[in-house]
Design an enzyme around this catalytic site. Structure first.
Site, PDB file in Angstrom:
ATOM      1  N   GLU A  16       0.801  -1.247  -0.085  1.00  0.00           N
ATOM      2  CA  GLU A  16       0.067   0.024  -0.163  1.00  0.00           C
ATOM      3  C   GLU A  16       0.830   1.280  -0.093  1.00  0.00           C
ATOM      4  OE1 GLU A  16      -3.969  -1.462   2.625  1.00  0.00           O
ATOM      5  OE2 GLU A  16      -2.070  -1.017   3.622  1.00  0.00           O
TER       6      GLU A  16
HETATM    7  C1  TNX Z   1      -4.327  -4.033   4.558  1.00  0.00           C
HETATM    8  S1  TNX Z   1      -2.782  -6.526   4.084  1.00  0.00           S
HETATM    9  C2  TNX Z   1      -3.143  -3.671   5.070  1.00  0.00           C
HETATM   10  C3  TNX Z   1      -2.858  -3.598   6.357  1.00  0.00           C
HETATM   11  C4  TNX Z   1      -4.364  -3.284   7.238  1.00  0.00           C
HETATM   12  C5  TNX Z   1      -5.179  -4.635   6.883  1.00  0.00           C
HETATM   13  C6  TNX Z   1      -6.522  -4.471   7.558  1.00  0.00           C
HETATM   14  C7  TNX Z   1      -2.015  -5.343   4.012  1.00  0.00           C
HETATM   15  C8  TNX Z   1      -0.700  -5.935   3.461  1.00  0.00           C
HETATM   16  N1  TNX Z   1      -1.981  -4.080   4.354  1.00  0.00           N
HETATM   17  O1  TNX Z   1      -2.427  -2.089   6.705  1.00  0.00           O
HETATM   18  O2  TNX Z   1      -4.055  -3.461   8.553  1.00  0.00           O
HETATM   19  O3  TNX Z   1      -5.375  -4.407   5.649  1.00  0.00           O
HETATM   20  O4  TNX Z   1      -7.252  -5.629   7.068  1.00  0.00           O
END
Ligand code: TNX
Length: 547
Positions: A356
């Site tokens: 992300e």
């Molecule tokens: C996505 S999964 C994220 C996390 C969040 C999560 C909550 C991922 C690699 N990144 O930053 O905590 O969703 O479900």
């Protein structure tokens, strides 16, 4: 008819070579071989003692010996492999559990040569070579139990099975009446995948060492062998770094919702590593970058491209922070931080996050990830990244952790075809922070509701198009903690789904069967009750009364 069981080198169910009327048939052992003296079964058969076929994760092969029962009594001795401190430690762990609940003395002595009578023997000899480093063979007769393994990790796994073969009261912290019976027979068992993981996000809400240790105990019972610790995020930095002390002292001083946060000192982190190692769990530390870094950016102004430190963040948004890819100090910072963590971590992996990173341009992301992988390599470690990392050039050894919700991802499939190994954590199957259903108080819903049948109902080796079994290093169940604050919250989200993911990681596909799994899972309920585990009573499972 004769039956001979063979163990292929890895990741496959044993094959039975059946000779019927002189014709040799090769078949994968799945269910009962009717009329044979050897009867591998995948369905529970009721006896007074806990059935051999009630174990989670399902063993590769369980062969009950009808009418045979072993009983632990006040005179039972635990025999351990002479000259092996690791075996002695495992014997000590078993002895401690049995002493508490049975009230018997359970002395531990070196195993004599030959088969010991009235005893439980933990031996590093006599196991089939095919069970590998983590597998074991367990034999229960009317006079003895022998767990045989090639390596201590296998003995540990065998002891976890033995715990489940005893009545739930064996997990009690106080002396119980018994009787302490184990159904007779043989289990031969070894894992499907090398990586059987759980992840705790200790960044969004800090979890103290005691909670992490308890979780290690809980996951190890289900033969999970990796604990990935998500040690940094926008909301908190959770490990002391001597060269950058504000990270923990300031960056660790809050959490989601604005509590006081916390961090692990080096000594505490090493306590976690050692506690995990004694349970054959490897710690995989994650420092998430270049996104998910607000806590670091708030702690050191010079890490920001504009030289201005943002405020600490206690909300739950993602994707707004980025380390400054163009500044040289960024790489000095990463080198020093990862150097300290690498030195404290015996396992081979450092997880770089990489997810992300929506405040980093695609080209900056590629430049950054390319460079930080070299830094990890220079510290002698192997990189793990969330699967976003395949959008950057990767080292051949870099492992990608798939967290998508789709069964197709072209970039991940291409990486796998070029040799990248994948850890499977599909968010709509393995994310323990997803709600079970719309009534679940805790958790999130962005990847959908996940009840235990959804968590169990997929095949990690054939889930992602173009990512076959040979590319899959294993599975992992992450628990993100935006809404999770206490050990009771952790347990409610992990149980019963964590054992479902654990079974996908350990058991051969030939044992995959919801009806069998849900029955075996239900039988865990009384154990969890005795252990004080706050589990979700999924309506998809029939839990025994009073569990
Ligand atoms: C996505 S999964 C994220 C996390 C969040 C999560 C909550 C991922 C690699 N990144 O930053 O905590 O969703 O479900």
């Amino acid at each position: 008819m004769s039956v001979e069981v063979r163990f292929p080198p890895h990741r496959q169910a044993p094959e039975a070579v059946m000779t019927i009327g002189g014709v040799r048939l090769l078949t994968t052992v799945i269910l009962t071989l009717v009329g044979s003296s050897v009867a591998p079964v995948a369905v529970a058969t009721e006896t007074a003692a806990v059935s051999l076929t009630s174990v989670v994760p399902a063993p590769v092969l369980a062969t009950p010996a009808t009418g045979v029962t072993y009983q632990i009594t006040a005179t039972t001795t635990i025999y351990t492999e002479p000259g092996s401190p690791a075996a002695a430690e495992i014997a000590g762990q078993l002895g401690a559990i049995l002493r508490r609940s049975t009230g018997y003395p359970m002395p531990i002595v070196d195993a004599p040569s030959g088969t010991p009578a009235d005893g439980i023997a933990l031996l590093l000899s006599g196991a089939p070579a095919g069970v590998g480093n983590e597998g074991y063979q367990l034999d229960a007769s009317s006079t003895s139990i022998a767990v045989r393994a090639n390596q201590p990790a296998g003995l540990f796994a065998g002891v976890q099975t033995l715990r489940q073969l005893l009545p739930p009261a064996v997990e009690s912290a106080t002396a119980q009446p018994g009787p302490w019976e184990v159904a007779g027979g043989r289990i031969v068992d070894y894992p499907r995948f090398a990586h059987r993981g759980a992840m705790l996000d200790v960044a969004r809400h800090f979890l103290p060492v005691s909670v992490v240790k308890r979780y290690i105990d809980e996951i190890a019972l289900y033969k999970v062998n990796r604990l990935h610790l998500h040690l940094s995020d926008d909301q908190g930095w959770r490990i002391a770094v001597n060269t950058w002390p504000n990270l923990a002292v300031y960056g660790g001083s809050t959490q989601v919702g604005g509590g006081t946060g916390g961090y692990y000192t080096h000594d505490e982190y090493q306590q976690i590593v050692a506690y995990a190692a004694a349970r054959y769990v490897m710690i995989v530390p994650e420092i998430d970058m270049p996104g998910h870094t607000n806590a670091a950016l708030a702690s050191y102004a010079e890490l920001n491209c504009d030289g201005v430190a943002p405020k600490l963040y206690t909300g739950t948004k993602v994707g707004f922070s980025s380390l400054c890819v163009s500044k040289e100090i960024t790489y000095t910072f990463i080198d020093q931080v990862l150097g300290e963590i690498a030195a404290l971590t015996p396992g081979p992996y450092l997880h770089l996050g990489g997810d992300e990173a929506s405040s980093t341009t695609a080209s900056d992301y590629a430049t950054f990830m390319n460079r930080v992988q070299q830094i990890v390599a220079a510290h002698g470690k192997t990189v793990v990244g969330w699967h976003d990392i395949v959008n950057a050039p990767t080292l051949p050894s870099t492992v990608a952790q798939y967290w998508g919700t789709s069964t197709a991802n072209a970039a991940v499939a291409t990486a796998a075809q070029h040799g990248t190994k994948i850890v499977m954590s599909p968010a709509n199957r393995s994310y323990l922070d997803m709600k079970y259903n719309s009534r679940t108080r805790l958790g999130q819903r962005w990847a959908g509701f996940i009840d235990v049948q959804d968590a169990y109902g997929w095949n990690p080796g054939a889930y992602l198009t173009g990512v076959g079994e040979a590319s899959v290093l294993g599975v992992e169940a992450p628990l993100w903690t935006e809404t999770i604050e206490t050990v009771a919250d952790v347990e409610y989200m992990a149980f019963p789904r964590l054992p479902a993911i654990a079974e996908l990681g350990w058991s051969p596909t030939s044992t995959h069967d919801w009806t069998s799994f849900s029955q075996r899972l239900g039988a865990q309920g009384p154990r969890w009750r005795v252990m004080g585990i706050n589990y979700y009573h999924s309506t998809q499972v029939s839990w025994p009364t009073a569990s």
